[in-house]
Design a protein around this motif. Structure first.
Motif, mmCIF file in Angstrom:
data_model
loop_
_atom_site.group_PDB
_atom_site.id
_atom_site.type_symbol
_atom_site.label_atom_id
_atom_site.label_comp_id
_atom_site.label_asym_id
_atom_site.label_seq_id
_atom_site.Cartn_x
_atom_site.Cartn_y
_atom_site.Cartn_z
ATOM 1 N N THR A 36 1.039 -1.337 0.130
ATOM 2 C CA THR A 36 -0.355 0.319 -0.004
ATOM 3 C C THR A 36 0.557 0.656 0.101
ATOM 4 N N GLU A 37 0.434 2.544 -0.770
ATOM 5 C CA GLU A 37 1.418 3.632 -1.014
ATOM 6 C C GLU A 37 0.994 4.055 0.186
ATOM 7 N N ASP A 38 1.592 4.791 0.679
ATOM 8 C CA ASP A 38 2.007 6.120 2.150
ATOM 9 C C ASP A 38 2.308 7.857 1.733
ATOM 10 N N LEU A 51 6.193 2.644 1.245
ATOM 11 C CA LEU A 51 5.400 1.561 1.761
ATOM 12 C C LEU A 51 4.840 0.981 2.736
ATOM 13 N N GLY A 71 -2.882 5.625 -0.475
ATOM 14 C CA GLY A 71 -3.401 4.641 -0.642
ATOM 15 C C GLY A 71 -3.727 3.202 -1.447
ATOM 16 N N ASP A 72 -2.859 3.942 -2.991
ATOM 17 C CA ASP A 72 -3.007 2.801 -3.728
ATOM 18 C C ASP A 72 -2.988 1.364 -2.829
ATOM 19 N N ARG A 73 -2.829 0.202 -3.589
ATOM 20 C CA ARG A 73 -2.432 -0.725 -3.845
ATOM 21 C C ARG A 73 -1.084 -0.823 -4.931
#
Length: 93
Positions: A36-38, A51, A71-73
């Protein structure tokens, strides 16, 4: 970098250059690990993705044109030659 403790107190370390954002799924390179992108850190010609991967915080190198947002996977590939092993007290194995 990613550091995870294995059994027996062994620490696995990977620098951001050892994790790269995977290519397009259309090209068949979906990546080894889902994360998950932080946050995104743009640093001149390099872009670092911060991440969460398997509950661990880590950083990966991405192309400057990367469009991942918090929030992107995303999927990352691992350069197996970049993996380092250490004892629990920090000595290289």
């Amino acid at each position: 970098a990613l550091a995870a403790r294995g059994e027996g107190g062994i620490v696995i370390g990977i620098r951001p250059e050892g994790l790269r954002l995977a290519g397009s799924p259309v090209l068949g390179t979906e990546g080894i690990f889902a994360a998950t992108e932080d946050t995104v850190e743009r640093s001149g010609p390099q872009t670092f993705l911060h991440l969460t991967l398997a509950g661990q915080r880590c950083s990966a190198l991405a192309d400057p044109g990367n469009r991942a947002a918090p929030g992107d996977r995303v999927h990352v590939d691992l350069d197996r030659t970049a993996v380092r092993f250490f004892t629990a007290d920090g000595r290289a194995l």
